[in-house]
Design a protein around this motif. Structure first.
Motif, PDB file in Angstrom:
ATOM      1  N   UNK A 136      64.764 -37.132 -25.668  1.00  0.00           N
ATOM      2  CA  UNK A 136      65.278 -36.390 -26.815  1.00  0.00           C
ATOM      3  C   UNK A 136      65.603 -34.950 -26.443  1.00  0.00           C
ATOM      4  N   UNK A 137      64.768 -34.356 -25.601  1.00  0.00           N
ATOM      5  CA  UNK A 137      65.021 -32.989 -25.155  1.00  0.00           C
ATOM      6  C   UNK A 137      66.296 -32.925 -24.310  1.00  0.00           C
ATOM      7  N   UNK A 138      66.462 -33.873 -23.394  1.00  0.00           N
ATOM      8  CA  UNK A 138      67.673 -33.895 -22.580  1.00  0.00           C
ATOM      9  C   UNK A 138      68.904 -34.166 -23.427  1.00  0.00           C
ATOM     10  N   UNK A 139      68.789 -35.026 -24.424  1.00  0.00           N
ATOM     11  CA  UNK A 139      69.908 -35.305 -25.329  1.00  0.00           C
ATOM     12  C   UNK A 139      70.304 -34.036 -26.084  1.00  0.00           C
ATOM     13  N   UNK A 140      69.294 -33.288 -26.560  1.00  0.00           N
ATOM     14  CA  UNK A 140      69.571 -32.070 -27.280  1.00  0.00           C
ATOM     15  C   UNK A 140      70.257 -31.054 -26.367  1.00  0.00           C
ATOM     16  N   UNK A 187      73.863 -32.052 -25.837  1.00  0.00           N
ATOM     17  CA  UNK A 187      74.700 -31.785 -27.003  1.00  0.00           C
ATOM     18  C   UNK A 187      75.001 -30.295 -27.154  1.00  0.00           C
ATOM     19  N   UNK A 188      74.063 -29.449 -26.822  1.00  0.00           N
ATOM     20  CA  UNK A 188      74.282 -28.003 -26.915  1.00  0.00           C
ATOM     21  C   UNK A 188      75.274 -27.552 -25.851  1.00  0.00           C
ATOM     22  N   UNK A 189      75.133 -28.070 -24.649  1.00  0.00           N
ATOM     23  CA  UNK A 189      76.016 -27.674 -23.559  1.00  0.00           C
ATOM     24  C   UNK A 189      77.419 -28.209 -23.775  1.00  0.00           C
ATOM     25  N   UNK A 190      77.539 -29.401 -24.308  1.00  0.00           N
ATOM     26  CA  UNK A 190      78.821 -30.032 -24.502  1.00  0.00           C
ATOM     27  C   UNK A 190      79.529 -29.311 -25.590  1.00  0.00           C
TER      28      UNK A 190
END
Length: 64
Positions: free
Chosen positions: A54-58, A61-64
């Motif tokens: 979940x942390x990596x997904x977040x 999404x922020x970087x993208x």
């Protein structure tokens, strides 16, 4: 003969169940309990993996 009190019996039972050791540090000492079963270790590993995903997904999404 005096029988040990209930609190003494509980303390003895917990000492037998929880394997622990004491770590001395500069600021004092603390007690570490070591009594995880395999099921508890699997659950903690799965929870850590879910949290990491979940942390990596977040982050993605922020970087993208």
């Amino acid at each position: 003969m005096d029988e040990p009190s209930v609190s003494d019996q509980v303390g003895k039972a917990l000492d037998g169940f929880y394997q622990n050791y004491i770590i001395d540090t500069v600021n004092g000492s603390f007690q570490v309990f070591q009594s995880f079963t395999y099921g508890e270790m699997v659950i903690s590993f799965l929870l850590a993996a879910i949290f990491l995903l979940l942390l990596l997904k977040w982050v993605f999404e922020v970087v993208r």
